[in-house]
Design a protein around this motif. Structure first.
Motif, PDB file in Angstrom:
ATOM      1  N   GLN A 391       0.832  -1.193   0.000  1.00  0.00           N
ATOM      2  CA  GLN A 391       0.000   0.000   0.000  1.00  0.00           C
ATOM      3  C   GLN A 391       0.871   1.250   0.000  1.00  0.00           C
ATOM      4  N   LEU A 392       0.255   2.376  -0.321  1.00  0.00           N
ATOM      5  CA  LEU A 392       1.001   3.624  -0.426  1.00  0.00           C
ATOM      6  C   LEU A 392       1.114   4.351   0.901  1.00  0.00           C
ATOM      7  N   GLY A 393       0.361   3.931   1.903  1.00  0.00           N
ATOM      8  CA  GLY A 393       0.369   4.623   3.191  1.00  0.00           C
ATOM      9  C   GLY A 393       1.511   4.177   4.088  1.00  0.00           C
ATOM     10  N   ASP A 394       1.584   4.809   5.242  1.00  0.00           N
ATOM     11  CA  ASP A 394       2.618   4.510   6.241  1.00  0.00           C
ATOM     12  C   ASP A 394       2.139   3.351   7.108  1.00  0.00           C
ATOM     13  N   THR A 395       2.302   2.138   6.591  1.00  0.00           N
ATOM     14  CA  THR A 395       1.746   0.959   7.254  1.00  0.00           C
ATOM     15  C   THR A 395       2.785   0.256   8.114  1.00  0.00           C
ATOM     16  N   ARG A 396       2.300  -0.686   8.934  1.00  0.00           N
ATOM     17  CA  ARG A 396       3.136  -1.526   9.783  1.00  0.00           C
ATOM     18  C   ARG A 396       2.756  -2.986   9.535  1.00  0.00           C
ATOM     19  N   PRO A 397       3.302  -3.603   8.479  1.00  0.00           N
ATOM     20  CA  PRO A 397       2.877  -4.957   8.093  1.00  0.00           C
ATOM     21  C   PRO A 397       3.081  -6.009   9.176  1.00  0.00           C
ATOM     22  N   VAL A 398       4.168  -5.902   9.950  1.00  0.00           N
ATOM     23  CA  VAL A 398       4.459  -6.929  10.955  1.00  0.00           C
ATOM     24  C   VAL A 398       3.626  -6.730  12.207  1.00  0.00           C
ATOM     25  N   SER A 399       3.662  -5.518  12.757  1.00  0.00           N
ATOM     26  CA  SER A 399       2.924  -5.258  13.998  1.00  0.00           C
ATOM     27  C   SER A 399       1.433  -5.060  13.762  1.00  0.00           C
ATOM     28  N   GLY A 400       1.015  -4.958  12.502  1.00  0.00           N
ATOM     29  CA  GLY A 400      -0.399  -4.818  12.183  1.00  0.00           C
ATOM     30  C   GLY A 400      -1.025  -6.138  11.773  1.00  0.00           C
ATOM     31  N   PRO A 401      -1.099  -6.421  10.453  1.00  0.00           N
ATOM     32  CA  PRO A 401      -1.783  -7.647   9.991  1.00  0.00           C
ATOM     33  C   PRO A 401      -1.131  -8.943  10.442  1.00  0.00           C
ATOM     34  N   PHE A 402       0.207  -9.040  10.335  1.00  0.00           N
ATOM     35  CA  PHE A 402       0.847 -10.314  10.668  1.00  0.00           C
ATOM     36  C   PHE A 402       0.637 -10.665  12.137  1.00  0.00           C
ATOM     37  N   LEU A 403       0.848  -9.705  13.030  1.00  0.00           N
ATOM     38  CA  LEU A 403       0.663  -9.971  14.454  1.00  0.00           C
ATOM     39  C   LEU A 403      -0.781 -10.321  14.762  1.00  0.00           C
ATOM     40  N   PHE A 404      -1.718  -9.653  14.114  1.00  0.00           N
ATOM     41  CA  PHE A 404      -3.131  -9.930  14.345  1.00  0.00           C
ATOM     42  C   PHE A 404      -3.453 -11.399  14.078  1.00  0.00           C
ATOM     43  N   PHE A 405      -2.997 -11.940  12.946  1.00  0.00           N
ATOM     44  CA  PHE A 405      -3.344 -13.318  12.600  1.00  0.00           C
ATOM     45  C   PHE A 405      -2.603 -14.329  13.473  1.00  0.00           C
ATOM     46  N   ILE A 406      -1.377 -14.047  13.830  1.00  0.00           N
ATOM     47  CA  ILE A 406      -0.662 -14.950  14.733  1.00  0.00           C
ATOM     48  C   ILE A 406      -1.359 -14.996  16.098  1.00  0.00           C
ATOM     49  N   LEU A 407      -1.851 -13.847  16.539  1.00  0.00           N
ATOM     50  CA  LEU A 407      -2.550 -13.807  17.825  1.00  0.00           C
ATOM     51  C   LEU A 407      -3.861 -14.575  17.790  1.00  0.00           C
ATOM     52  N   GLN A 408      -4.464 -14.734  16.612  1.00  0.00           N
ATOM     53  CA  GLN A 408      -5.684 -15.540  16.526  1.00  0.00           C
ATOM     54  C   GLN A 408      -5.379 -17.007  16.804  1.00  0.00           C
ATOM     55  N   ALA A 409      -4.243 -17.488  16.288  1.00  0.00           N
ATOM     56  CA  ALA A 409      -3.837 -18.863  16.582  1.00  0.00           C
ATOM     57  C   ALA A 409      -3.583 -19.034  18.072  1.00  0.00           C
ATOM     58  N   LEU A 410      -2.892 -18.061  18.670  1.00  0.00           N
ATOM     59  CA  LEU A 410      -2.627 -18.121  20.102  1.00  0.00           C
ATOM     60  C   LEU A 410      -3.928 -18.083  20.896  1.00  0.00           C
ATOM     61  N   GLY A 411      -4.866 -17.247  20.474  1.00  0.00           N
ATOM     62  CA  GLY A 411      -6.143 -17.129  21.169  1.00  0.00           C
ATOM     63  C   GLY A 411      -6.949 -18.412  21.154  1.00  0.00           C
ATOM     64  N   ILE A 412      -6.874 -19.166  20.065  1.00  0.00           N
ATOM     65  CA  ILE A 412      -7.602 -20.439  19.991  1.00  0.00           C
ATOM     66  C   ILE A 412      -7.149 -21.384  21.091  1.00  0.00           C
TER      67      ILE A 412
END
Length: 509
Positions: A391-412
């Motif tokens: 994306q063209l914005g000032d994003t945080r791929p690791v601390s944003g989307p990637f961490l979110f999905f890894i935390l879903q596995a942990l939450g299960i």
């Protein structure tokens, strides 16, 4: 107030367009060309068309290496505005690498895969079976068949090239595999005449008729369209959704600020609903288009493909029952209720990883499940993280989307441990938790966990410009407000030439 919000939104969109074109002109980014999107899909198809026999097995690794190089170059340099401000550039590139690996390496399609096809007459059966290896040929009951001469058969990897072309195209484009032997478990059951021993299950979960399924899909499409239109207006109202994370909530949502966390809840909810209805809109278009055309032009659909496109069991809903969240908690939310488009690819990758592990580890059920869950969510995080990266914005791929999905596995696993402990304690006291209590606990945990972990990905969506996308061609809401009915005012494609062979072609803007 309304005029100010629309003026601000239109200025942000214009600034984003100007910034993108400036990046391309300066050479800091390269445009995303149409062949960059299509070639990673066409190359695996060409590889699958060549049987893996003798020295031909080398073709697939070579073609995959070419696909990998194109995808890496695309993620690193190519950018576009279409597809959520460039989000689809990275997401699609990574997904096609996963899907290509699934079909080229993780599975043996010649040996293990079968496709359900229509065979027109018993006279053709013998010739076709001898040539292409039909198996398990069984007729539909007459009341269920659109044509009484039709039969459905399991078709393995065909011998003839023309037949293999249609078979391979269907394989690559059907990620859930509704007409293949690898079909995921959440799909509608197949006819009992095709699968022996499943008669009882099929009767219990009967499939709707084709016209009923088409009407339901059209209703979902219409509801999603209107919901997206209303949500888009809410997003335009709030500067948070265009990157100003510290902006106060606009009226009437500013009243929520007196209660800590409610503004965050409303913004996370709006972000989640935006993704949900966007997926509902896209996935509902599949049965509306293919089932609708096959019912309207039955002869043309039969001449075009051997797949029974008019069969309603091919078009199961993309989202499962919401009761799965209540009965299974976070695991049910992601494994049953949420769309399962990428499930087979993720599970195949997990099995491939497990194949390299010692038997003592890979044969242990709990270990296998844990590895499968973390590989699946890790790949999902990688896909969405690369979408954020392009994306063209000032994003945080690791601390944003990637961490979110890894935390879903942990939450299960956290929820499962907590449930085990609570149930054990209650049973030790002589009590068995009633169904309503289990469902209430599951719903509370899912909602709480998603709110706790979802702020990172919601902020990343906003900063990346995901909501700058105009998903609808016409806006009834904005039209009635006098802001104009037409939303698509600029072309999606144009020819681009940078003076080189590889840098020229149709550009996706």
């Amino acid at each position: 107030m309304a005029d100010h919000a629309f003026i601000r939104y239109e200025r942000i969109v214009l600034d984003t367009h100007n910034r993108f074109h400036s990046l391309v002109q300066r050479g800091d980014a390269k445009p995303w060309l149409l062949w960059h999107a299509l070639l990673p899909m066409i190359l695996p198809i060409s590889a699958l068309l060549i049987p893996r026999r003798g020295s031909c097995w080398l073709i697939r690794p070579i073609i995959f290496a070419i696909t990998l190089s194109i995808s890496v170059e695309t993620i690193q340099y190519r950018r576009g505005l279409l597809g959520a401000n460039g989000y689809l550039v990275g997401l699609v590139a990574v997904w096609w690498l996963i899907w290509s690996s699934t079909l080229l390496f993780f599975n043996n399609i010649e040996r293990d895969f079968r496709r359900i096809e229509r065979m027109r007459s018993a006279g053709n059966k013998g010739a076709t079976s001898q040539q292409d290896g039909h198996a398990n040929c069984r007729e539909y009951p007459r009341s269920a068949k659109p044509n009484n001469t039709d039969k459905l058969v399991w078709q393995p990897y065909p011998e003839s090239f023309s037949h293999r072309l249609g078979w391979t195209l269907a394989l690559v484009l059907n990620m859930r595999g509704p007409d293949f032997s690898f079909r995921i478990s959440s799909l509608d059951p197949l006819p009992p005449q095709l699968i022996p021993g499943h008669t009882h299950a099929t009767k219990k979960h009967s499939c709707p008729r084709a016209k009923a399924r088409l009407r339901a899909a059209f209703v979902r499409l219409l509801v999603a369209y209107l919901a997206i239109d209303v949500l888009k207006l809410i997003l335009i109202w709030d500067p948070y959704f265009f990157g100003t994370l510290s902006a106060p909530a606009p009226s009437p949502f500013d009243r929520l600020s007196t209660f800590p966390g409610l503004v965050r809840f409303y913004r996370s909810l709006a972000s989640g609903l935006g993704v949900y209805f966007a997926l509902q809109f896209v996935t509902a278009a599949n049965p509306v288009f293919f089932l609708g055309l096959s019912l309207t032009f039955p002869n043309a659909s039969r001449a075009l493909t051997a797949t029974p496109l008019d069969a309603p069991w091919l078009y199961a809903d993309q989202f499962g029952p919401i009761t799965a969240v209540l009965d299974k908690g976070l695991a049910g939310a992601w494994g049953t209720w949420w769309h399962q488009l990428f499930r087979f690819g993720f599970v195949s990758a997990a099995k491939w990883v497990l194949s390299f592990m010692p038997t003592a580890i890979s044969s242990h059920r709990s270990t296998r499940r844990a590895i499968t869950v973390f590989v699946a969510f890790g790949l999902s995080g990688l896909m969405h993280g690369m979408g954020s990266y392009t994306q063209l914005g000032d994003t945080r791929p690791v601390s944003g989307p990637f961490l979110f999905f890894i935390l879903q596995a942990l939450g299960i696993f956290i929820q499962e441990i907590c449930c085990r402990v609570v149930v054990h304690q209650l049973k030790a006291l002589g009590h068995s938790p009633p169904r309503w209590l289990r469902r209430t606990g599951n719903a509370a945990f899912v909602l709480g966990w998603l709110l706790l972990t979802g702020s990172g990905i919601a902020d990343d969506f906003a900063k990346g410009g995901l909501w700058l996308t105009e998903p609808l061609p016409i806006s009834p809401v904005r039209g009635l407000m006098g802001r104009g009915w037409l939303c698509w005012r600029t072309p999606w494609l144009e020819y681009y030439d940078d003076g080189t062979y590889w840098g020229s072609g149709v550009r996706i803007i």
